[in-house]
Design an enzyme around this catalytic site. Structure first.
Site, mmCIF file in Angstrom:
data_model
loop_
_atom_site.group_PDB
_atom_site.id
_atom_site.type_symbol
_atom_site.label_atom_id
_atom_site.label_comp_id
_atom_site.label_asym_id
_atom_site.label_seq_id
_atom_site.Cartn_x
_atom_site.Cartn_y
_atom_site.Cartn_z
ATOM 1 N N ASP A 177 7.415 19.232 -0.532
ATOM 2 C CA ASP A 177 8.701 19.167 0.170
ATOM 3 C C ASP A 177 8.384 19.522 1.622
ATOM 4 O O ASP A 177 7.647 20.480 1.873
ATOM 5 C CB ASP A 177 9.695 20.180 -0.439
ATOM 6 C CG ASP A 177 11.135 19.955 0.019
ATOM 7 O OD1 ASP A 177 12.001 19.705 -0.836
ATOM 8 O OD2 ASP A 177 11.398 20.039 1.251
ATOM 9 N N PRO A 208 15.955 12.715 -1.047
ATOM 10 C CA PRO A 208 16.986 11.709 -0.736
ATOM 11 C C PRO A 208 16.339 10.443 -0.187
ATOM 12 O O PRO A 208 15.184 10.480 0.259
ATOM 13 C CB PRO A 208 17.822 12.398 0.342
ATOM 14 C CG PRO A 208 16.929 13.408 0.956
ATOM 15 C CD PRO A 208 15.912 13.809 -0.062
ATOM 16 N N SER A 235 16.120 9.417 -8.525
ATOM 17 C CA SER A 235 16.736 9.704 -7.223
ATOM 18 C C SER A 235 17.353 8.450 -6.604
ATOM 19 O O SER A 235 18.567 8.261 -6.674
ATOM 20 C CB SER A 235 15.705 10.351 -6.312
ATOM 21 O OG SER A 235 16.353 11.000 -5.265
ATOM 22 N N ARG A 236 16.540 7.593 -6.013
ATOM 23 C CA ARG A 236 17.020 6.315 -5.474
ATOM 24 C C ARG A 236 15.895 5.289 -5.609
ATOM 25 O O ARG A 236 14.730 5.592 -5.305
ATOM 26 C CB ARG A 236 17.394 6.443 -3.990
ATOM 27 C CG ARG A 236 18.724 7.146 -3.730
ATOM 28 C CD ARG A 236 19.943 6.310 -4.168
ATOM 29 N NE ARG A 236 21.212 6.970 -3.902
ATOM 30 C CZ ARG A 236 21.861 7.774 -4.748
ATOM 31 N NH1 ARG A 236 21.349 8.030 -5.949
ATOM 32 N NH2 ARG A 236 23.015 8.313 -4.421
ATOM 33 N N ASP A 260 15.563 5.732 -13.670
ATOM 34 C CA ASP A 260 17.029 5.665 -13.770
ATOM 35 C C ASP A 260 17.593 4.825 -12.629
ATOM 36 O O ASP A 260 18.732 4.382 -12.696
ATOM 37 C CB ASP A 260 17.631 7.075 -13.710
ATOM 38 C CG ASP A 260 19.143 7.051 -13.905
ATOM 39 O OD1 ASP A 260 19.610 6.295 -14.791
ATOM 40 O OD2 ASP A 260 19.866 7.762 -13.182
ATOM 41 N N GLU A 265 19.871 -2.714 -7.676
ATOM 42 C CA GLU A 265 20.547 -2.399 -8.942
ATOM 43 C C GLU A 265 21.736 -3.336 -9.117
ATOM 44 O O GLU A 265 22.543 -3.450 -8.188
ATOM 45 C CB GLU A 265 21.045 -0.948 -8.938
ATOM 46 C CG GLU A 265 19.907 0.046 -8.991
ATOM 47 C CD GLU A 265 20.374 1.489 -8.835
ATOM 48 O OE1 GLU A 265 21.598 1.744 -8.811
ATOM 49 O OE2 GLU A 265 19.506 2.366 -8.726
ATOM 50 N N HIS A 284 21.135 3.728 -13.873
ATOM 51 C CA HIS A 284 21.641 4.722 -12.908
ATOM 52 C C HIS A 284 22.719 5.605 -13.566
ATOM 53 O O HIS A 284 23.875 5.655 -13.121
ATOM 54 C CB HIS A 284 22.199 4.027 -11.653
ATOM 55 C CG HIS A 284 22.262 4.938 -10.455
ATOM 56 N ND1 HIS A 284 22.123 4.485 -9.172
ATOM 57 C CD2 HIS A 284 22.454 6.284 -10.361
ATOM 58 C CE1 HIS A 284 22.233 5.503 -8.336
ATOM 59 N NE2 HIS A 284 22.433 6.612 -9.032
HETATM 60 P P1 NAD Z 1 19.004 18.205 -2.131
HETATM 61 O O1 NAD Z 1 19.478 17.847 -0.772
HETATM 62 O O2 NAD Z 1 19.417 19.502 -2.719
HETATM 63 O O3 NAD Z 1 17.401 18.152 -2.149
HETATM 64 C C1 NAD Z 1 16.637 17.172 -1.534
HETATM 65 C C2 NAD Z 1 15.272 17.779 -1.234
HETATM 66 O O4 NAD Z 1 14.440 16.706 -0.765
HETATM 67 C C3 NAD Z 1 15.312 18.855 -0.142
HETATM 68 O O5 NAD Z 1 14.623 20.013 -0.566
HETATM 69 C C4 NAD Z 1 14.593 18.183 1.027
HETATM 70 O O6 NAD Z 1 13.875 19.098 1.848
HETATM 71 C C5 NAD Z 1 13.646 17.251 0.276
HETATM 72 N N1 NAD Z 1 13.107 16.185 1.132
HETATM 73 C C6 NAD Z 1 13.649 15.628 2.241
HETATM 74 N N2 NAD Z 1 12.784 14.713 2.748
HETATM 75 C C7 NAD Z 1 11.692 14.723 1.947
HETATM 76 C C8 NAD Z 1 10.448 14.028 1.954
HETATM 77 N N3 NAD Z 1 10.148 13.156 2.941
HETATM 78 N N4 NAD Z 1 9.560 14.277 0.969
HETATM 79 C C9 NAD Z 1 9.837 15.176 -0.003
HETATM 80 N N5 NAD Z 1 10.975 15.883 -0.055
HETATM 81 C C10 NAD Z 1 11.897 15.652 0.898
HETATM 82 O O7 NAD Z 1 19.442 16.987 -3.079
HETATM 83 P P2 NAD Z 1 19.578 16.996 -4.670
HETATM 84 O O8 NAD Z 1 20.945 17.454 -5.065
HETATM 85 O O9 NAD Z 1 18.400 17.655 -5.259
HETATM 86 O O10 NAD Z 1 19.537 15.408 -4.951
HETATM 87 C C11 NAD Z 1 18.363 14.658 -4.654
HETATM 88 C C12 NAD Z 1 18.688 13.174 -4.750
HETATM 89 O O11 NAD Z 1 19.022 12.848 -6.097
HETATM 90 C C13 NAD Z 1 19.932 12.716 -3.955
HETATM 91 O O12 NAD Z 1 19.628 12.458 -2.604
HETATM 92 C C14 NAD Z 1 20.371 11.463 -4.683
HETATM 93 O O13 NAD Z 1 19.802 10.327 -4.044
HETATM 94 C C15 NAD Z 1 19.742 11.628 -6.070
HETATM 95 N N6 NAD Z 1 20.781 11.683 -7.126
HETATM 96 C C16 NAD Z 1 20.725 10.772 -8.120
HETATM 97 C C17 NAD Z 1 21.677 10.794 -9.129
HETATM 98 C C18 NAD Z 1 21.640 9.791 -10.242
HETATM 99 O O14 NAD Z 1 22.688 9.444 -10.773
HETATM 100 N N7 NAD Z 1 20.469 9.326 -10.671
HETATM 101 C C19 NAD Z 1 22.705 11.760 -9.102
HETATM 102 C C20 NAD Z 1 22.712 12.718 -8.089
HETATM 103 C C21 NAD Z 1 21.736 12.662 -7.088
#
Ligand code: NAD
Length: 319
Positions: A177, A208, A235-236, A260, A265, A284
């Site tokens: 991270d 993200p 994640s995405r 997922d 998509e 998703h």
């Molecule tokens: P969060 O903001 O709490 O955590 C994101 C983490 O990613 C942070 O610690 C940040 O420092 C880190 N980060 C930023 N840039 C980075 C990089 N270049 N390399 C590595 N790490 C990096 O977010 P969260 O609540 O943990 O959610 C993460 C992601 O999950 C969301 O952005 C969303 O896209 C995805 N999500 C998916 C679903 C789904 O239905 N599958 C649902 C909710 C969230």
């Protein structure tokens, strides 16, 4: 105060959600879905706009009336909204940081446990009436996860929850991270992304989608992974260069994947990932459990209440 939810059916697809926390605060109009033209028409006279992953680009935002002061993304990721264009029009954008944290972390771990036991392969062999796994040596990978290394890319809310569960399963954790944290448990260590990819038995993505993270997993990085390792993405989709992933799976550069999220998509009907038996795909679903969705509505009401009180929270375009 008027609020319009432009694609409420995406969140409330089973009509089970209680929207009263929102309608108690503002006059709420829910539309099942909205095209670009309908967005522009439906935001007229509204103060607050709610979307669920609906693309809201600069072209659309530029046509928003001055009454619009807040766009609420009904989710965590907000890469669908041009937050700079919104900021230029003095429109705050807020998200819901942690409504599905546990659910998404649980899904990532579900993929890991399924892949470690080759459940998709075993299931598909049985469906084809192939009983080799009964009658011969086991034909597919099948191993315990304790003592294995989980690589976590992005240790925010979801990544940290996945770490918590993985520790209970006895895994060792490597974290990449850009904002590294101190870890209380000495089985969790920070490392460079290259070391995480080289040393892990499973990689799980929890960062993200941004300009920096698009295709963070590409051909070169997949080549660093062990041929026995798996990648999990909840994640995405665009975090992974999908063509490179397909090549790595075909060439056995890596052992398998749990996805997922995809890019795009839904994936094209002829996407080779559908026919790979070492790939598990879900549509998703990370956020879609009832409990998470109702929590999201409740938290959205908190966002709006704070905004109306002049103390906005979870604003993602404040700077
Ligand atoms: P969060 O903001 O709490 O955590 C994101 C983490 O990613 C942070 O610690 C940040 O420092 C880190 N980060 C930023 N840039 C980075 C990089 N270049 N390399 C590595 N790490 C990096 O977010 P969260 O609540 O943990 O959610 C993460 C992601 O999950 C969301 O952005 C969303 O896209 C995805 N999500 C998916 C679903 C789904 O239905 N599958 C649902 C909710 C969230």
């Amino acid at each position: 105060m008027k609020t319009v939810f432009l694609n409420a059916a995406k969140l409330d697809f089973d009509s089970k959600l209680d929207f009263s926390p929102l309608s108690d605060l503002t006059a709420l109009t829910n539309y099942d879905d909205s095209s670009n033209d309908q967005i522009v028409e439906r935001v007229q006279g509204q103060d607050i706009i709610i979307t669920k992953e609906l693309p809201v680009g600069r072209d659309v935002i530029s046509q928003f009336p001055p009454s619009v002061k807040l766009i609420c993304e009904a989710g965590t990721g907000y890469n669908n909204i041009d937050i700079v264009a919104a900021k230029e029009k003095n429109i705050a954008v807020c998200n819901i940081p942690s409504y599905s944290t546990e659910a998404v972390a649980q899904l990532a771990i579900t993929f890991i446990l399924n892949l470690s036991a080759s459940l998709p392969q075993q299931q598909s062999m049985l469906e084809r009436k192939n009983f080799d796994n009964f009658t011969k040596f086991l034909q597919v990978p099948h191993f315990e996860v304790q003592g294995k290394t989980l690589g976590v890319i992005g240790a925010g809310a979801i990544g940290r929850h996945a770490i918590k569960i993985a520790l209970v399963l006895g895994m060792n954790i490597l974290v990449y991270d850009p904002f590294p944290r101190e870890w209380e448990d000495d089985r969790v260590k920070n490392a460079s992304i290259e070391e995480v990819l080289k040393q892990s038995d499973f990689i799980t993505l929890h960062c993200p989608l941004t300009a920096d993270t698009r295709h963070i997993i590409n051909k070169e990085r997949l080549a660093l992974m062990k041929p026995t390792a798996y990648i999990v993405n909840t994640s995405r989709g665009p975090l992974i260069h999908e063509a490179d992933l397909i090549e790595a799976l075909n060439n056995k550069t890596i052992a398998g994947a749990g996805l997922d999220v995809q890019d795009p998509e839904p994936p094209a009907i002829d996407n080779p990932l559908f026919s790979m038996d070492n790939v598990i795909m879900t549509p998703h679903i990370g956020w879609r459990r009832y409990e998470s969705r109702q929590r999201l509505v409740n938290l959205m009401a908190d966002n709006i209440k704070s905004f109306l009180a002049g103390k906005p929270i979870n604003v993602v375009n404040a700077k």
